[in-house]
Enzyme design. Structure first.
Site, short mmCIF file in Angstrom:
data_model
loop_
_atom_site.label_atom_id
_atom_site.label_comp_id
_atom_site.label_asym_id
_atom_site.label_seq_id
_atom_site.Cartn_x
_atom_site.Cartn_y
_atom_site.Cartn_z
CE1 TYR A 1 -6.34 21.55 53.63
CE2 TYR A 1 -5.15 19.71 52.68
CZ TYR A 1 -5.65 20.99 52.57
OH TYR A 1 -5.46 21.70 51.41
CG ASP B 1 1.11 19.13 54.97
OD1 ASP B 1 0.04 18.50 54.96
OD2 ASP B 1 1.75 19.36 56.02
CB CYS C 1 0.05 13.31 60.96
SG CYS C 1 0.02 15.10 60.73
CB THR C 2 3.75 14.83 56.75
OG1 THR C 2 2.73 15.82 56.55
CG2 THR C 2 3.55 13.69 55.78
CG HIS C 3 2.05 18.80 60.83
ND1 HIS C 3 1.33 18.65 59.66
CD2 HIS C 3 2.15 20.14 61.04
CE1 HIS C 3 1.02 19.85 59.18
NE2 HIS C 3 1.51 20.77 60.00
CB CYS D 1 -0.83 16.14 53.36
SG CYS D 1 -2.29 16.33 54.41
CG ASN D 2 0.01 10.47 56.32
OD1 ASN D 2 0.28 9.32 56.07
ND2 ASN D 2 0.93 11.34 56.71
CB THR D 3 -5.18 14.68 56.39
OG1 THR D 3 -4.46 14.45 57.61
CG2 THR D 3 -6.64 14.90 56.71
N1 DGL Z 1 0.35 16.99 57.68
C1 DGL Z 1 -0.92 16.47 57.47
C2 DGL Z 1 -0.97 14.96 57.44
O1 DGL Z 1 -0.02 14.32 57.09
C3 DGL Z 1 -2.17 17.15 57.93
C4 DGL Z 1 -2.24 17.94 59.17
C5 DGL Z 1 -3.56 18.73 59.25
O2 DGL Z 1 -3.68 19.70 58.52
O3 DGL Z 1 -4.45 18.31 60.00
O4 DGL Z 1 -1.97 14.36 57.74
#
Ligand code: DGL
Length: 277
Positions: free
Chosen positions: A43, A12, A187-189, A75-77
């Protein structure tokens, strides 16, 4: 069938992927490593070509240096733009994480879904295709936020953060006639902020992809074990490093603080090291 423990790399931009790692560890007996690109974090505000180039380079280099059986792009992005390029450049199975639009559409009763993700993910063609394909009978409201990503990072490192911002970001889903009954944490966050988000949206069902990814990893590990997917014979295997404990790696060593180390040790990682391409 042997009892080999497979080495799984989670990737990620920051700590978000730990939500996927946690779910995966509940169901699978693996040796995990975790790589996060804090040099390019977040990201969600990076141009697509930067994300593609960086992610491919990092994952290719990592798997050439460290013995790895499977990659999870947690990470989805990154997944929504770089997954196919990573698959073309590495020789092991790669699992990507994309917003859980399909299950959300299946459980929504009022057919209003909220997609909470990064600014990049909400505008991606991949995401639009997911919505057209699986949620065409729903109204999908989107919020793209990097502020929540930053808050999740702070929370994980035990640093103070402003809870009010969460309410401000989600305000449009709290009032009016068009209120989503189901919200995709795309988003995995964001699963790290589940409690806080639920407090702001008490009636919404919050859905993420963690459990589905954990099951997919379990399936692929069985396929590897049964030789349905060939395990990669590492060329130059003398030069490849074999990790036998959970280690985290980041791309910007200047940001390794004691808070960061402690955060990762709370998730079972022995240490945080720098990974340089
Ligand atoms: N955790 C990430 C996601 O799932 C990206 C967060 C980021 O870096 O903007 O999209």
């Amino acid at each position: 069938m042997d009892n080999k423990k497979y080495r799984v790399l989670f990737f990620d931009s920051g700590i978000g992927g730990l939500s996927v790692y946690q779910e995966t560890m509940k169901h699978n007996d693996i040796i995990p490593s975790y790589l996060f690109d804090n040099l390019h974090f977040p990201y969600g505000i990076q141009p697509d070509d930067v994300v593609i180039e960086t992610v491919v380079k990092l994952l290719k280099n990592f798997t050439e240096r460290y013995l790895t059986d499977l990659i999870v792009i947690a990470c989805n992005t990154a997944s929504t733009v770089a997954l196919q390029y990573v698959r073309e450049n590495v020789r092991i199975p790669v699992v990507g994480v994309v917003p859980a639009v399909k299950p959300a559409a299946q459980i929504s009763v009022n057919k209003v879904i909220g997609l909470l993700a990064t600014p990049a993910t909400v505008r991606r063609p991949y995401t639009m295709e997911l919505i057209d394909r699986f949620a065409s009978d729903c109204m999908v409201l989107k919020i793209g936020s990097s502020e929540l990503v930053e808050i999740a990072e702070r929370k994980m490192m035990g640093l103070p953060y402003d809870r009010k911002i969460i309410g401000q970001v989600l305000r449009e889903w709290c009032e009016g006639n068009l209120v989503p009954d189901t919200v995709v944490l795309g988003c995995t966050h964001f699963p790290h902020l589940r409690k806080e988000i639920q407090e702001v949206l008490p009636y919404a069902k919050l859905i993420d992809s963690g459990d589905a990814i954990a099951r997919r990893v379990g399936y692929l590990l069985k396929e590897l074990q049964n030789n349905h997917i060939p395990s990669v014979e590492m060329e130059n295997s003398d030069n490849i490093i074999t990790l036998n404990e959970a280690v985290a790696f980041c791309t910007d060593g200047s940001k390794i603080t004691s808070c960061l180390q402690q955060g990762f040790s709370g998730f079972g990682f022995k240490r945080v090291e720098v990974f340089k391409v």
